[in-house]
Design a protein around this motif. Structure first.
Motif, mmCIF file in Angstrom:
data_model
loop_
_atom_site.group_PDB
_atom_site.id
_atom_site.type_symbol
_atom_site.label_atom_id
_atom_site.label_comp_id
_atom_site.label_asym_id
_atom_site.label_seq_id
_atom_site.Cartn_x
_atom_site.Cartn_y
_atom_site.Cartn_z
ATOM 1 N N ARG A 173 -3.514 -8.262 -5.488
ATOM 2 C CA ARG A 173 -2.114 -7.920 -5.756
ATOM 3 C C ARG A 173 -1.846 -6.468 -5.384
ATOM 4 N N VAL A 174 -0.669 -6.253 -4.785
ATOM 5 C CA VAL A 174 -0.235 -4.918 -4.387
ATOM 6 C C VAL A 174 1.111 -4.631 -5.052
ATOM 7 N N THR A 175 1.246 -3.439 -5.638
ATOM 8 C CA THR A 175 2.526 -3.019 -6.197
ATOM 9 C C THR A 175 3.070 -1.874 -5.342
ATOM 10 N N GLY A 204 4.739 -11.031 6.453
ATOM 11 C CA GLY A 204 6.187 -11.173 6.384
ATOM 12 C C GLY A 204 6.848 -10.394 5.275
ATOM 13 N N ILE A 205 6.124 -9.501 4.631
ATOM 14 C CA ILE A 205 6.699 -8.667 3.576
ATOM 15 C C ILE A 205 7.306 -7.432 4.233
ATOM 16 N N THR A 206 8.583 -7.233 4.056
ATOM 17 C CA THR A 206 9.286 -6.139 4.727
ATOM 18 C C THR A 206 9.874 -5.157 3.709
ATOM 19 N N ALA A 222 3.318 -7.984 -4.876
ATOM 20 C CA ALA A 222 3.120 -9.095 -3.948
ATOM 21 C C ALA A 222 1.629 -9.365 -3.808
ATOM 22 N N MET A 223 1.292 -10.607 -3.531
ATOM 23 C CA MET A 223 -0.098 -10.970 -3.268
ATOM 24 C C MET A 223 -0.368 -10.877 -1.772
ATOM 25 N N ILE A 224 -1.559 -10.403 -1.440
ATOM 26 C CA ILE A 224 -1.963 -10.398 -0.041
ATOM 27 C C ILE A 224 -3.341 -11.026 0.084
#
Length: 440
Positions: A132-134, A206-208, A145-147
Protein backbone atom coordinates in the motif's frame (compact mmCIF):
# COMPACT_ATOMS: atom_id res chain seq x y z
CA UNK A 1 -25.93 -20.07 -0.48
CA UNK A 2 -23.51 -21.22 -3.20
CA UNK A 3 -23.07 -24.72 -4.57
CA UNK A 4 -20.35 -26.57 -2.60
CA UNK A 5 -17.02 -26.53 -4.39
CA UNK A 6 -15.63 -29.78 -5.74
CA UNK A 7 -12.04 -30.61 -4.80
CA UNK A 8 -10.83 -29.62 -8.27
CA UNK A 9 -12.69 -26.28 -8.32
CA UNK A 10 -11.60 -25.56 -4.76
CA UNK A 11 -7.94 -26.11 -5.62
CA UNK A 12 -8.08 -24.01 -8.78
CA UNK A 13 -9.70 -21.08 -6.98
CA UNK A 14 -7.31 -21.43 -4.05
CA UNK A 15 -4.27 -21.12 -6.31
CA UNK A 16 -5.72 -17.99 -7.92
CA UNK A 17 -6.40 -16.49 -4.49
CA UNK A 18 -2.88 -17.20 -3.26
CA UNK A 19 -1.27 -15.70 -6.37
CA UNK A 20 -3.50 -12.62 -6.19
CA UNK A 21 -2.78 -11.93 -2.51
CA UNK A 22 0.91 -11.06 -2.09
CA UNK A 23 0.24 -8.78 0.92
CA UNK A 24 -2.49 -8.47 3.60
CA UNK A 25 -3.91 -5.49 1.66
CA UNK A 26 -4.27 -7.58 -1.48
CA UNK A 27 -5.63 -10.52 0.52
CA UNK A 28 -8.42 -8.40 2.00
CA UNK A 29 -9.18 -6.94 -1.44
CA UNK A 30 -9.43 -10.51 -2.80
CA UNK A 31 -11.72 -11.58 0.05
CA UNK A 32 -13.88 -8.48 -0.36
CA UNK A 33 -14.21 -9.14 -4.10
CA UNK A 34 -15.52 -12.65 -3.37
CA UNK A 35 -18.03 -11.26 -0.87
CA UNK A 36 -19.09 -8.48 -3.25
CA UNK A 37 -19.73 -11.03 -5.99
CA UNK A 38 -21.91 -13.04 -3.60
CA UNK A 39 -24.04 -10.00 -2.72
CA UNK A 40 -22.60 -9.13 0.68
CA UNK A 41 -23.17 -5.49 1.67
CA UNK A 42 -20.07 -3.51 2.57
CA UNK A 43 -20.37 -1.57 5.83
CA UNK A 44 -18.21 1.38 6.79
CA UNK A 45 -17.22 1.78 10.41
CA UNK A 46 -17.82 5.54 10.16
CA UNK A 47 -21.48 5.05 9.09
CA UNK A 48 -24.61 4.02 10.95
CA UNK A 49 -25.41 0.32 10.66
CA UNK A 50 -28.81 -1.32 10.30
CA UNK A 51 -28.20 -5.05 9.97
CA UNK A 52 -31.28 -7.18 9.45
CA UNK A 53 -32.08 -10.92 9.64
CA UNK A 54 -31.21 -12.59 6.36
CA UNK A 55 -28.63 -9.93 5.53
CA UNK A 56 -25.02 -10.56 4.50
CA UNK A 57 -22.42 -7.98 5.41
CA UNK A 58 -18.72 -7.29 5.67
CA UNK A 59 -16.47 -4.59 7.05
CA UNK A 60 -12.74 -3.90 6.73
CA UNK A 61 -10.22 -2.08 8.89
CA UNK A 62 -6.87 -0.69 7.75
CA UNK A 63 -7.48 -2.39 4.37
CA UNK A 64 -5.76 -5.42 5.93
CA UNK A 65 -8.39 -7.00 8.23
CA UNK A 66 -11.93 -8.07 7.37
CA UNK A 67 -15.06 -9.42 9.03
CA UNK A 68 -17.77 -11.17 7.01
CA UNK A 69 -21.12 -11.86 8.65
CA UNK A 70 -24.36 -13.67 7.81
CA UNK A 71 -27.31 -12.60 9.97
CA UNK A 72 -29.22 -15.83 10.58
CA UNK A 73 -32.92 -16.11 9.90
CA UNK A 74 -33.45 -19.01 12.31
CA UNK A 75 -30.56 -18.67 14.75
CA UNK A 76 -30.44 -14.98 15.68
CA UNK A 77 -27.14 -13.41 16.86
CA UNK A 78 -28.52 -13.21 20.41
CA UNK A 79 -28.71 -17.02 20.37
CA UNK A 80 -25.00 -17.27 19.60
CA UNK A 81 -22.70 -16.74 16.62
CA UNK A 82 -20.56 -19.41 15.01
CA UNK A 83 -17.20 -17.81 14.26
CA UNK A 84 -14.09 -18.73 12.31
CA UNK A 85 -10.88 -16.72 12.72
CA UNK A 86 -7.73 -16.55 10.59
CA UNK A 87 -5.03 -14.00 9.76
CA UNK A 88 -4.01 -12.21 6.59
CA UNK A 89 -0.32 -11.53 7.28
CA UNK A 90 2.71 -13.74 6.67
CA UNK A 91 6.41 -13.39 7.55
CA UNK A 92 8.22 -11.40 4.87
CA UNK A 93 10.73 -8.65 4.12
CA UNK A 94 9.37 -5.08 4.39
CA UNK A 95 11.04 -2.11 2.70
CA UNK A 96 12.40 0.48 5.14
CA UNK A 97 11.32 4.16 4.97
CA UNK A 98 14.73 5.32 3.70
CA UNK A 99 15.85 2.14 1.96
CA UNK A 100 18.26 3.28 -0.76
CA UNK A 101 21.62 1.50 -0.73
CA UNK A 102 24.34 1.65 -3.40
CA UNK A 103 27.29 -0.73 -3.10
CA UNK A 104 29.80 -1.67 -5.80
CA UNK A 105 27.49 -0.15 -8.40
CA UNK A 106 24.45 -2.19 -7.33
CA UNK A 107 21.22 -0.54 -6.22
CA UNK A 108 19.70 -2.33 -3.22
CA UNK A 109 16.90 -1.71 -0.74
CA UNK A 110 17.21 -1.96 3.01
CA UNK A 111 14.58 -4.27 4.46
CA UNK A 112 13.16 -5.12 7.85
CA UNK A 113 12.10 -8.65 8.75
CA UNK A 114 8.38 -8.92 9.49
CA UNK A 115 7.50 -11.78 11.82
CA UNK A 116 9.51 -14.96 12.33
CA UNK A 117 10.95 -15.21 8.82
CA UNK A 118 12.81 -18.36 7.80
CA UNK A 119 15.52 -16.42 5.97
CA UNK A 120 17.57 -19.06 4.12
CA UNK A 121 14.89 -19.80 1.49
CA UNK A 122 14.75 -16.11 0.46
CA UNK A 123 18.11 -16.32 -1.27
CA UNK A 124 18.21 -16.79 -5.06
CA UNK A 125 14.45 -16.31 -5.54
CA UNK A 126 12.81 -14.10 -8.16
CA UNK A 127 11.30 -11.36 -6.00
CA UNK A 128 8.66 -8.74 -6.67
CA UNK A 129 7.21 -5.90 -4.60
CA UNK A 130 3.66 -5.13 -3.51
CA UNK A 131 1.72 -3.28 -0.83
CA UNK A 132 0.00 0.00 0.00
CA UNK A 133 1.12 3.52 -0.88
CA UNK A 134 -0.24 6.73 0.65
CA UNK A 135 0.21 9.84 -1.47
CA UNK A 136 -0.90 13.44 -1.99
CA UNK A 137 -2.77 14.23 -5.17
CA UNK A 138 -2.34 17.26 -7.39
CA UNK A 139 -5.41 18.69 -5.64
CA UNK A 140 -3.89 18.32 -2.17
CA UNK A 141 -5.96 15.29 -1.13
CA UNK A 142 -4.46 12.33 0.73
CA UNK A 143 -5.20 8.95 -0.83
CA UNK A 144 -4.03 5.36 -0.52
CA UNK A 145 -3.63 2.82 -3.30
CA UNK A 146 -2.37 -0.72 -3.66
CA UNK A 147 0.47 -1.47 -6.04
CA UNK A 148 2.00 -4.71 -7.29
CA UNK A 149 5.02 -4.85 -9.58
CA UNK A 150 4.06 -8.50 -10.36
CA UNK A 151 7.22 -9.16 -12.37
CA UNK A 152 10.52 -10.15 -10.79
CA UNK A 153 12.41 -6.95 -9.90
CA UNK A 154 14.92 -8.12 -7.29
CA UNK A 155 17.01 -10.99 -5.97
CA UNK A 156 19.10 -11.76 -2.88
CA UNK A 157 22.10 -13.63 -4.33
CA UNK A 158 23.82 -16.26 -2.24
CA UNK A 159 27.54 -16.04 -1.63
CA UNK A 160 29.30 -18.71 -3.73
CA UNK A 161 30.44 -21.74 -1.75
CA UNK A 162 33.99 -21.09 -3.00
CA UNK A 163 33.97 -17.95 -0.85
CA UNK A 164 32.28 -19.60 2.13
CA UNK A 165 33.39 -23.19 2.52
CA UNK A 166 31.38 -23.56 5.73
CA UNK A 167 28.07 -22.66 4.10
CA UNK A 168 26.70 -26.22 4.39
CA UNK A 169 27.84 -26.60 7.99
CA UNK A 170 25.45 -24.01 9.32
CA UNK A 171 25.47 -20.32 8.55
CA UNK A 172 24.21 -17.41 10.59
CA UNK A 173 22.37 -14.80 8.54
CA UNK A 174 22.71 -11.17 9.52
CA UNK A 175 19.34 -9.59 8.79
CA UNK A 176 20.87 -6.13 8.49
CA UNK A 177 23.75 -6.82 6.12
CA UNK A 178 23.09 -10.13 4.33
CA UNK A 179 19.58 -9.75 2.91
CA UNK A 180 19.15 -6.34 1.18
CA UNK A 181 17.82 -7.35 -2.27
CA UNK A 182 19.59 -6.27 -5.46
CA UNK A 183 17.33 -4.36 -7.89
CA UNK A 184 19.63 -3.01 -10.59
CA UNK A 185 23.08 -1.70 -11.52
CA UNK A 186 23.79 2.03 -11.33
CA UNK A 187 26.70 4.39 -11.61
CA UNK A 188 28.78 4.59 -8.45
CA UNK A 189 27.70 8.18 -7.70
CA UNK A 190 24.02 7.62 -8.56
CA UNK A 191 21.40 8.29 -5.91
CA UNK A 192 18.12 6.80 -7.16
CA UNK A 193 15.05 7.81 -5.15
CA UNK A 194 12.90 4.79 -4.34
CA UNK A 195 9.80 6.96 -4.18
CA UNK A 196 10.34 7.87 -7.85
CA UNK A 197 10.30 4.17 -8.68
CA UNK A 198 7.06 3.78 -6.71
CA UNK A 199 5.48 6.68 -8.62
CA UNK A 200 6.46 5.09 -11.93
CA UNK A 201 4.78 1.84 -10.89
CA UNK A 202 1.64 3.67 -9.77
CA UNK A 203 1.44 5.46 -13.11
CA UNK A 204 1.96 2.15 -14.93
CA UNK A 205 -1.11 0.85 -13.05
CA UNK A 206 -3.18 3.82 -14.22
CA UNK A 207 -2.99 5.88 -11.03
CA UNK A 208 -2.74 9.54 -12.02
CA UNK A 209 -2.57 12.93 -10.33
CA UNK A 210 0.26 11.94 -7.99
CA UNK A 211 1.95 14.97 -6.44
CA UNK A 212 4.05 13.17 -3.84
CA UNK A 213 4.40 9.72 -2.29
CA UNK A 214 4.23 10.36 1.44
CA UNK A 215 4.73 6.85 2.76
CA UNK A 216 4.28 3.17 1.98
CA UNK A 217 4.03 -0.36 3.37
CA UNK A 218 5.70 -2.51 0.73
CA UNK A 219 6.87 -6.11 0.97
CA UNK A 220 8.98 -8.37 -1.20
CA UNK A 221 7.42 -11.64 -2.30
CA UNK A 222 8.31 -14.66 -4.43
CA UNK A 223 6.97 -14.54 -7.99
CA UNK A 224 6.82 -18.33 -8.35
CA UNK A 225 3.10 -19.12 -8.60
CA UNK A 226 1.25 -21.48 -6.28
CA UNK A 227 0.99 -25.02 -7.61
CA UNK A 228 -0.42 -28.48 -6.98
CA UNK A 229 2.62 -30.77 -7.01
CA UNK A 230 3.70 -34.34 -6.27
CA UNK A 231 3.62 -37.51 -8.38
CA UNK A 232 -0.02 -37.93 -7.36
CA UNK A 233 -0.78 -34.21 -7.11
CA UNK A 234 -1.19 -34.54 -3.38
CA UNK A 235 0.54 -31.33 -2.27
CA UNK A 236 -0.08 -27.60 -2.51
CA UNK A 237 3.12 -25.54 -2.69
CA UNK A 238 2.92 -21.78 -2.27
CA UNK A 239 4.01 -18.72 -0.40
CA UNK A 240 1.78 -17.48 2.43
CA UNK A 241 -0.10 -20.74 3.07
CA UNK A 242 0.26 -19.59 6.66
CA UNK A 243 -2.34 -18.27 6.83
CA UNK A 244 -4.05 -17.35 3.56
CA UNK A 245 -5.02 -21.00 3.23
CA UNK A 246 -7.31 -20.63 6.26
CA UNK A 247 -8.63 -17.27 5.00
CA UNK A 248 -9.69 -18.86 1.73
CA UNK A 249 -11.21 -21.91 3.41
CA UNK A 250 -13.11 -19.64 5.80
CA UNK A 251 -14.53 -17.36 3.13
CA UNK A 252 -15.65 -20.29 1.00
CA UNK A 253 -17.45 -21.80 3.99
CA UNK A 254 -19.06 -18.41 4.66
CA UNK A 255 -20.18 -18.09 1.02
CA UNK A 256 -21.77 -21.53 1.27
CA UNK A 257 -23.82 -20.64 4.35
CA UNK A 258 -27.56 -21.15 3.79
CA UNK A 259 -28.39 -18.08 5.91
CA UNK A 260 -30.22 -19.89 8.69
CA UNK A 261 -27.37 -19.63 11.20
CA UNK A 262 -25.63 -16.46 12.36
CA UNK A 263 -22.06 -17.03 11.21
CA UNK A 264 -18.96 -14.85 11.11
CA UNK A 265 -15.49 -14.91 9.59
CA UNK A 266 -12.77 -12.62 10.93
CA UNK A 267 -9.37 -12.38 9.23
CA UNK A 268 -7.01 -10.20 11.28
CA UNK A 269 -3.72 -8.61 10.32
CA UNK A 270 -0.55 -8.59 12.48
CA UNK A 271 -0.82 -12.10 13.96
CA UNK A 272 2.78 -12.80 13.04
CA UNK A 273 3.98 -9.88 15.17
CA UNK A 274 1.77 -10.32 18.23
CA UNK A 275 -1.67 -9.06 17.09
CA UNK A 276 -1.32 -5.84 19.09
CA UNK A 277 -2.88 -3.27 16.76
CA UNK A 278 -6.23 -1.67 16.00
CA UNK A 279 -6.86 -4.29 13.32
CA UNK A 280 -5.14 -7.21 15.07
CA UNK A 281 -6.81 -9.85 17.20
CA UNK A 282 -5.58 -8.11 20.36
CA UNK A 283 -7.32 -4.94 19.18
CA UNK A 284 -11.02 -4.14 19.45
CA UNK A 285 -12.19 -4.90 15.90
CA UNK A 286 -14.21 -8.05 16.63
CA UNK A 287 -15.49 -6.71 19.97
CA UNK A 288 -16.53 -3.48 18.24
CA UNK A 289 -18.43 -5.45 15.61
CA UNK A 290 -20.27 -7.53 18.20
CA UNK A 291 -21.13 -4.38 20.19
CA UNK A 292 -22.73 -2.82 17.12
CA UNK A 293 -24.49 -6.07 16.25
CA UNK A 294 -25.89 -6.41 19.79
CA UNK A 295 -25.82 -2.98 21.48
CA UNK A 296 -27.51 -4.23 24.67
CA UNK A 297 -24.70 -5.35 26.99
CA UNK A 298 -26.71 -8.04 28.77
CA UNK A 299 -27.89 -9.53 25.47
CA UNK A 300 -24.39 -9.42 24.00
CA UNK A 301 -22.76 -11.13 26.99
CA UNK A 302 -25.34 -13.89 26.87
CA UNK A 303 -24.79 -14.28 23.13
CA UNK A 304 -21.03 -14.62 23.58
CA UNK A 305 -21.57 -17.44 26.05
CA UNK A 306 -23.65 -19.23 23.40
CA UNK A 307 -21.02 -18.75 20.69
CA UNK A 308 -17.97 -20.68 19.51
CA UNK A 309 -14.83 -19.51 17.71
CA UNK A 310 -12.74 -21.84 15.54
CA UNK A 311 -9.29 -20.31 15.19
CA UNK A 312 -7.92 -21.76 11.94
CA UNK A 313 -4.16 -21.49 11.56
CA UNK A 314 -1.71 -23.96 10.05
CA UNK A 315 -0.28 -26.82 12.12
CA UNK A 316 3.18 -28.40 11.98
CA UNK A 317 3.08 -31.65 9.99
CA UNK A 318 5.63 -34.24 11.06
CA UNK A 319 8.63 -33.88 8.73
CA UNK A 320 10.00 -37.27 7.52
CA UNK A 321 13.59 -36.02 7.89
CA UNK A 322 13.04 -34.51 11.34
CA UNK A 323 10.45 -36.76 12.97
CA UNK A 324 12.23 -36.44 16.33
CA UNK A 325 11.08 -32.82 16.51
CA UNK A 326 7.56 -34.08 17.27
CA UNK A 327 5.95 -35.88 20.18
CA UNK A 328 5.76 -39.51 19.12
CA UNK A 329 1.99 -39.70 19.57
CA UNK A 330 1.19 -36.29 18.07
CA UNK A 331 2.85 -36.03 14.67
CA UNK A 332 0.17 -34.94 12.17
CA UNK A 333 0.56 -36.31 8.65
CA UNK A 334 -0.26 -34.37 5.50
CA UNK A 335 -3.49 -35.45 3.80
CA UNK A 336 -4.73 -37.25 6.90
CA UNK A 337 -7.13 -34.56 8.05
CA UNK A 338 -7.18 -31.21 9.88
CA UNK A 339 -5.41 -30.95 13.22
CA UNK A 340 -6.71 -29.98 16.65
CA UNK A 341 -3.92 -28.03 18.39
CA UNK A 342 -3.62 -28.44 22.15
CA UNK A 343 -1.39 -26.72 24.71
CA UNK A 344 -2.12 -26.90 28.42
CA UNK A 345 -0.29 -23.60 28.97
CA UNK A 346 -2.84 -21.78 26.77
CA UNK A 347 -0.65 -21.08 23.76
CA UNK A 348 -3.66 -22.61 22.03
CA UNK A 349 -7.22 -21.94 23.22
CA UNK A 350 -8.51 -25.51 22.80
CA UNK A 351 -10.24 -27.19 25.72
CA UNK A 352 -12.11 -30.48 25.96
CA UNK A 353 -15.48 -28.93 25.10
CA UNK A 354 -14.38 -26.90 22.09
CA UNK A 355 -12.31 -29.85 20.84
CA UNK A 356 -15.31 -32.15 21.17
CA UNK A 357 -17.40 -29.82 18.99
CA UNK A 358 -14.78 -29.91 16.23
CA UNK A 359 -14.45 -33.69 16.43
CA UNK A 360 -18.24 -33.93 16.11
CA UNK A 361 -18.20 -31.63 13.05
CA UNK A 362 -15.44 -33.68 11.44
CA UNK A 363 -17.36 -36.90 12.01
CA UNK A 364 -20.55 -35.42 10.56
CA UNK A 365 -18.65 -34.08 7.54
CA UNK A 366 -16.88 -37.41 6.98
CA UNK A 367 -13.41 -35.93 7.49
CA UNK A 368 -10.60 -37.53 9.50
CA UNK A 369 -9.11 -35.48 12.33
CA UNK A 370 -5.68 -35.41 14.02
CA UNK A 371 -4.16 -33.90 17.17
CA UNK A 372 -1.00 -31.87 17.74
CA UNK A 373 0.82 -31.28 21.01
CA UNK A 374 4.37 -29.95 20.89
CA UNK A 375 7.17 -31.87 22.55
CA UNK A 376 7.20 -31.11 26.27
CA UNK A 377 10.83 -30.00 26.06
CA UNK A 378 10.16 -27.50 23.26
CA UNK A 379 8.45 -24.12 23.15
CA UNK A 380 5.08 -23.65 21.49
CA UNK A 381 3.93 -20.95 19.09
CA UNK A 382 0.57 -19.27 19.43
CA UNK A 383 -2.32 -17.99 17.30
CA UNK A 384 -5.19 -15.52 17.39
CA UNK A 385 -7.18 -18.16 19.29
CA UNK A 386 -6.11 -17.39 22.89
CA UNK A 387 -6.02 -13.66 22.12
CA UNK A 388 -9.54 -13.60 20.69
CA UNK A 389 -10.84 -15.78 23.52
CA UNK A 390 -9.35 -13.41 26.10
CA UNK A 391 -10.55 -10.25 24.32
CA UNK A 392 -14.12 -11.38 23.64
CA UNK A 393 -14.70 -14.16 26.18
CA UNK A 394 -15.85 -16.67 23.57
CA UNK A 395 -15.28 -20.43 23.81
CA UNK A 396 -12.48 -21.11 21.31
CA UNK A 397 -10.38 -23.88 19.85
CA UNK A 398 -7.33 -23.92 17.59
CA UNK A 399 -7.19 -26.09 14.49
CA UNK A 400 -5.18 -26.10 11.28
CA UNK A 401 -4.10 -27.86 8.14
CA UNK A 402 -0.77 -29.70 8.64
CA UNK A 403 2.06 -27.92 6.83
CA UNK A 404 5.77 -28.24 6.09
CA UNK A 405 8.29 -25.35 6.05
CA UNK A 406 6.07 -22.94 7.99
CA UNK A 407 7.33 -19.34 7.67
CA UNK A 408 9.44 -20.22 4.64
CA UNK A 409 9.08 -18.26 1.40
CA UNK A 410 7.41 -21.41 0.02
CA UNK A 411 5.38 -23.74 2.22
CA UNK A 412 3.77 -27.13 1.60
CA UNK A 413 0.37 -28.53 2.60
CA UNK A 414 -1.77 -31.50 1.65
CA UNK A 415 -4.29 -30.81 -1.10
CA UNK A 416 -6.98 -33.06 0.36
CA UNK A 417 -6.56 -31.51 3.83
CA UNK A 418 -7.49 -28.06 2.53
CA UNK A 419 -10.71 -29.33 0.95
CA UNK A 420 -11.41 -31.43 4.05
CA UNK A 421 -11.18 -28.38 6.30
CA UNK A 422 -13.54 -26.56 3.92
CA UNK A 423 -16.09 -29.36 4.33
CA UNK A 424 -15.80 -29.26 8.13
CA UNK A 425 -16.19 -25.49 8.39
CA UNK A 426 -19.10 -25.63 5.94
CA UNK A 427 -20.84 -28.11 8.23
CA UNK A 428 -20.05 -25.92 11.26
CA UNK A 429 -21.67 -22.92 9.57
CA UNK A 430 -24.77 -24.77 8.41
CA UNK A 431 -25.61 -27.45 10.99
CA UNK A 432 -28.94 -26.83 12.69
CA UNK A 433 -29.47 -26.96 16.44
CA UNK A 434 -27.09 -26.28 19.30
CA UNK A 435 -23.51 -27.49 18.81
CA UNK A 436 -22.22 -26.53 22.27
CA UNK A 437 -21.91 -29.23 24.97
CA UNK A 438 -24.48 -29.12 27.75
CA UNK A 439 -22.90 -29.27 31.21
CA UNK A 440 -24.31 -31.86 33.60
Amino acid sequence: MTTPLSAADFQAQLLDFLDGSPTPFHAVASLAALLDKAGFVRLKESDNWAMQPGGRYYVTRNDSSIIGFVYGTENQPADGVRMVGAHTDSPCLRVKPNPELVSQGYYQLGVETYGGVLLNPWFDRDLSLAGRVTYRTDHGELRSAMIDFKRAVAVIPSLAIHLNRDANRGQEINAQTDIPPVLMQVEADAKPDFRDIVVQQMQAQGITGIAQVLDYELSFYDTQPAAVIGLQQEFIASARLDNLLSCFIGVQALLGSDGSQSVLLVCNDHEEVGSRSACGAQGPMLADFLARLLPDTEQRLRAVRRSLMISADNAHGVHPNYAAKHDGNHGPLLNKGPVIKVNSNQSYATNSESSAVFRHCCEQAGVAVQSFVTRTDMGCGSTIGPITSAQVGVLTLDVGVPTFAMHSIRELAGSSDAHGMYRVLSYFFQASGNLLPVSQ
